[in-house]
Scaffold this motif. Structure first.
Motif, mmCIF file in Angstrom:
data_model
loop_
_atom_site.group_PDB
_atom_site.id
_atom_site.type_symbol
_atom_site.label_atom_id
_atom_site.label_comp_id
_atom_site.label_asym_id
_atom_site.label_seq_id
_atom_site.Cartn_x
_atom_site.Cartn_y
_atom_site.Cartn_z
ATOM 1 N N ARG A 1 90.548 42.202 -49.101
ATOM 2 C CA ARG A 1 89.882 40.898 -50.342
ATOM 3 C C ARG A 1 88.859 41.824 -50.032
ATOM 4 O O ARG A 1 88.339 41.736 -48.669
ATOM 5 C CB ARG A 1 90.137 39.710 -50.210
ATOM 6 C CG ARG A 1 91.785 39.013 -49.650
ATOM 7 C CD ARG A 1 92.315 37.581 -49.349
ATOM 8 N NE ARG A 1 91.813 38.292 -48.057
ATOM 9 C CZ ARG A 1 92.338 36.728 -47.175
ATOM 10 N NH1 ARG A 1 92.292 35.796 -47.781
ATOM 11 N NH2 ARG A 1 92.267 36.645 -45.706
ATOM 12 N N VAL A 2 88.431 41.333 -50.866
ATOM 13 C CA VAL A 2 86.795 41.902 -51.178
ATOM 14 C C VAL A 2 85.790 39.862 -50.253
ATOM 15 O O VAL A 2 86.256 38.671 -50.415
ATOM 16 C CB VAL A 2 86.200 41.722 -52.651
ATOM 17 C CG1 VAL A 2 84.618 41.231 -52.481
ATOM 18 C CG2 VAL A 2 86.417 42.644 -53.388
ATOM 19 N N GLY A 3 85.332 40.752 -49.137
ATOM 20 C CA GLY A 3 84.424 39.626 -48.288
ATOM 21 C C GLY A 3 85.251 39.281 -46.886
ATOM 22 O O GLY A 3 84.897 38.711 -46.328
ATOM 23 N N TRP A 4 86.334 40.015 -46.629
ATOM 24 C CA TRP A 4 87.471 40.071 -45.612
ATOM 25 C C TRP A 4 86.832 41.781 -45.054
ATOM 26 O O TRP A 4 87.605 42.701 -45.554
ATOM 27 C CB TRP A 4 88.601 39.556 -45.558
ATOM 28 C CG TRP A 4 88.391 37.645 -46.589
ATOM 29 C CD1 TRP A 4 88.508 38.024 -47.745
ATOM 30 C CD2 TRP A 4 88.865 37.384 -45.594
ATOM 31 N NE1 TRP A 4 88.620 36.025 -47.841
ATOM 32 C CE2 TRP A 4 88.370 36.198 -46.464
ATOM 33 C CE3 TRP A 4 88.544 36.720 -44.573
ATOM 34 C CZ2 TRP A 4 88.617 34.238 -46.179
ATOM 35 C CZ3 TRP A 4 89.189 35.529 -43.935
ATOM 36 C CH2 TRP A 4 89.099 33.876 -44.487
ATOM 37 N N PRO A 5 87.123 41.934 -43.259
ATOM 38 C CA PRO A 5 87.644 42.493 -42.652
ATOM 39 C C PRO A 5 88.791 43.217 -43.729
ATOM 40 O O PRO A 5 90.371 42.976 -43.281
ATOM 41 C CB PRO A 5 87.329 42.376 -40.926
ATOM 42 C CG PRO A 5 87.240 40.857 -41.502
ATOM 43 C CD PRO A 5 87.280 40.660 -42.127
ATOM 44 N N GLU A 6 88.833 44.751 -43.673
ATOM 45 C CA GLU A 6 89.647 45.675 -43.764
ATOM 46 C C GLU A 6 90.734 45.917 -42.565
ATOM 47 O O GLU A 6 90.343 46.496 -42.063
ATOM 48 C CB GLU A 6 89.511 46.901 -44.718
ATOM 49 C CG GLU A 6 90.744 47.286 -45.817
ATOM 50 C CD GLU A 6 90.492 49.090 -45.671
ATOM 51 O OE1 GLU A 6 90.459 50.391 -45.602
ATOM 52 O OE2 GLU A 6 89.194 48.893 -46.627
#
Length: 609
Positions: free
Chosen positions: A531-536
């Motif tokens: 998710r964009v904005g969350w750690p991969e």
């Protein structure tokens, strides 16, 4: 008797007019010649293409049709012609646009061509030598219909004109008839019985006073007949779209659109009969729910698909009949056709219902989600919770079922405190389909908020946008219009800034975001977080107890109910709560009012940016 039926802008360019299709069918069924049709939306788009050498055309038309409604932009394009004054409404719209931050360059350019088009439309209609001209009008079709009707009367005063459609429901139709004397007749309510009856009256077979819902005049003045009873499903005909499909096949507009069928399997709203959503006025005087037999719908769908060789169908029902999940949709699925169907549904869809929708070829739904905040949903009388709406978004995402929805605010007694917990969690939802935007509710005629001022909107006046559409005093507008301005309630615009910002982030992030279950067994669930904005990262839920707990949360549970469901594993209440808090902190759960639900999907659909 030669009849010409007209659907003026801003009818969707990729769809035929359902009212014209229905009226053609009932006229023929009554033993009369088939009415002729004038599809003004296509003609207007053609006119713009030609007049501007392609600078204005179907894309610009569609932009106005889809985005101009709540500012009256489509009506304004034709308001000067209706008034007989090129300058009418220009200064008013400029002030309105400045206040609301609107770009009006496009509609301003279109307006230059409105008078020429109206004259051409009137002459083309009159070239059919009609004994009667009928206009169907809904939403932004009023001003173009009235302007064209006025021009017809100028050119051929002897030709009678009748208006009908959603804009004529109830007192609105009577007010149109009173405010525009060049309109001879207005039919209020459903037309399948009233329109053939009007034709009989014009032939002298019955009295005008016997036509249900008719507004008419004689030497004694104006008369408004009571609206008739709502028609049963058996009297809803199969629409006749032959001439529209023939026209779009030859028109240059056809290069810009993919033609779609428009069908109805039901009218009214079964939920609204029991719990009328407080802000909604869409059903007007036709709230009673009436659904066709499944076999009738199948026959209509298959016959029209075969006849017009198109697999796209828009069902215009305000809500699907729950029976259709058991009988209609499985029958559609059994056809094994590559259909693409749109339906409006209630937002508490079950997984099995979503499966049936997809198997039947339903690719797009409008579930009336409206909000993810439970106290606000209660104010709407929606009958669902925020957690339940998130579940629907998650399950539709997993099924590659496109969802259209908007976030509404501005409800009496709502507060920023209602929103706080939900707004904090919106970044965790960026992999699910976002709303088109957030908007303050409008006061709509026929809604409970309109009908009962005690619910929170005691002060009301015709919406300001009508100032640049009609040259009428407020007291003459009050009974004629659908939208009203009122004192704002609930969140202020300052309060709503955070909501708007977060939804904007959500819209931007959605195409590139996913939260997917990579693998799962009885001992471990692996969730891939992109998710964009969350750690991969990949999240792991390990141990039979927590895997079982996660599976339970896919349905949405309270902590207490969850503990009871996994009691056999011996987890303490504190262990479960710590685990819930950890997953929520990682954005893997959504929680509101003590309920928790998982957010990951088992599959990742194809997304188009």
């Amino acid at each position: 008797m030669t009849i010409c039926l007209a659907a003026m802008p801003w009818q969707s360019l990729d769809c035929p007019s359902l009212p014209i299709g229905l009226l053609k069918a009932v006229t023929v069924a009554a033993g009369r010649p088939e009415p002729l049709s004038y599809h003004g939306g296509i003609r207007w788009a053609e006119y713009l293409l030609d007049a501007t050498d392609g600078e204005l055309g179907p894309p610009e038309y569609t932009e106005v049709a889809e985005e101009g409604l709540f500012h009256g932009l489509g009506d304004w394009v034709f308001a000067g012609v209706l008034r007989g004054d090129d300058s009418f409404g220009v200064a008013e719209l400029r002030r309105y646009a400045e206040k609301h931050g609107l770009d009006i360059d496009r509609v301003t350019r279109m307006r230059e061509y409105a008078a020429g088009f109206v004259d051409a439309a009137a002459r083309e209609i009159l070239a059919t030598e009609p004994s009667l001209v009928g206009f169907t009008t809904t939403f932004m079709q009023n001003a173009p219909s009235l302007a064209t009707a006025k021009r017809i009367k100028e050119l051929a005063p002897h030709v009678p004109i009748v208006l009908g459609g959603g804009n004529c429901d109830g007192m609105m139709g009577a007010a149109i008839h009173e405010n525009f004397p060049f309109i001879d007749y207005v039919v209020r309510g459903e037309g399948e019985i009233a329109f053939p009856a009007l034709l009989d009256a014009l032939d002298g077979r019955i009295e005008l006073a016997a036509v249900p819902g008719l507004c008419w005049r004689d030497q004694d003045g104006r008369h408004d007949n009571p609206q008739g009873k709502l028609i049963p499903p058996a009297l809803m005909p199969v629409p006749d779209y032959d001439d529209w499909f023939a026209l779009i096949a030859e028109s240059p507009v056809g290069e810009y659109v993919e033609p779609k069928l428009v069908l109805e399997s039901a009218r009214g709203c079964w939920w609204g009969e029991k719990h009328h959503c407080t802000f909604c006025g869409l059903n007007g005087t036709g709230m009673q729910f009436r659904a066709k037999a499944p076999e009738t719908v199948i026959e209509e769908l298959t016959s029209l698909v075969r006849r017009h060789q198109t697999l796209d169908a828009i069902m215009v029902d305000n809500i699907i009949d729950n029976r259709y999940y058991r009988d209609l949709l499985p029958s559609v699925a059994a056809l094994d056709w590559d259909l693409r169907i749109h339906y409006e549904v209630k937002s508490n869809l079950r997984p099995d219902e979503i499966t049936v929708l997809r198997q039947a070829g339903v690719t797009h739904v409008q579930p009336g989600i409206e909000s993810l905040v439970s106290p606000v949903l209660k104010l709407m009388d929606k009958g669902v919770t925020g957690v339940r709406n998130v579940r629907t978004l998650r399950d539709c995402e997993a099924a590659s079922l496109t969802v259209s929805w908007s976030w509404l605010y501005g409800f009496p007694t709502e507060s920023t405190a209602d929103y706080e917990a939900v707004l904090r969690q919106l970044p965790a939802l960026v992999h699910l389909q976002p709303p088109a935007g957030a908007a303050r509710i409008l006061l709509e005629r026929f809604s409970p908020y309109f009908e009962n001022p005690l619910l929170g909107f005691p002060n009301r006046r015709p919406a300001k946008m009508y100032d640049h559409v009609y040259a009428l005093a407020p007291e003459r507008l009050t009974d004629m219009v659908y939208l009203f301005d009122t004192d704002p309630a609930g969140l202020s615009e300052t309060d709503a800034e955070g909501l708007h910002k977060l939804i904007g982030i959500w819209i931007d992030a959605y195409p590139s975001s996913s939260l997917r279950i990579l693998s799962a067994d009885d001992e471990e669930i692996v969730i891939e977080d992109r998710r964009v904005g969350w750690p991969e990262q990949d999240h792991r839920i390990t141990g039979a107890a927590f895997v079982a707990a996660y599976r339970e949360l896919e349905n949405g549970r309270t902590a207490k109910a969850l503990a009871a469901r996994v009691a056999e594993y011996g987890l303490t209440a504190q262990e479960l709560q710590d685990w819930l808090d950890k997953l929520a902190g990682d954005g893997l759960l959504f929680t509101e009012q003590g309920h928790w639900i998982t957010l990951a999907t088992p599959t990742e659909p194809l997304k188009v940016s």
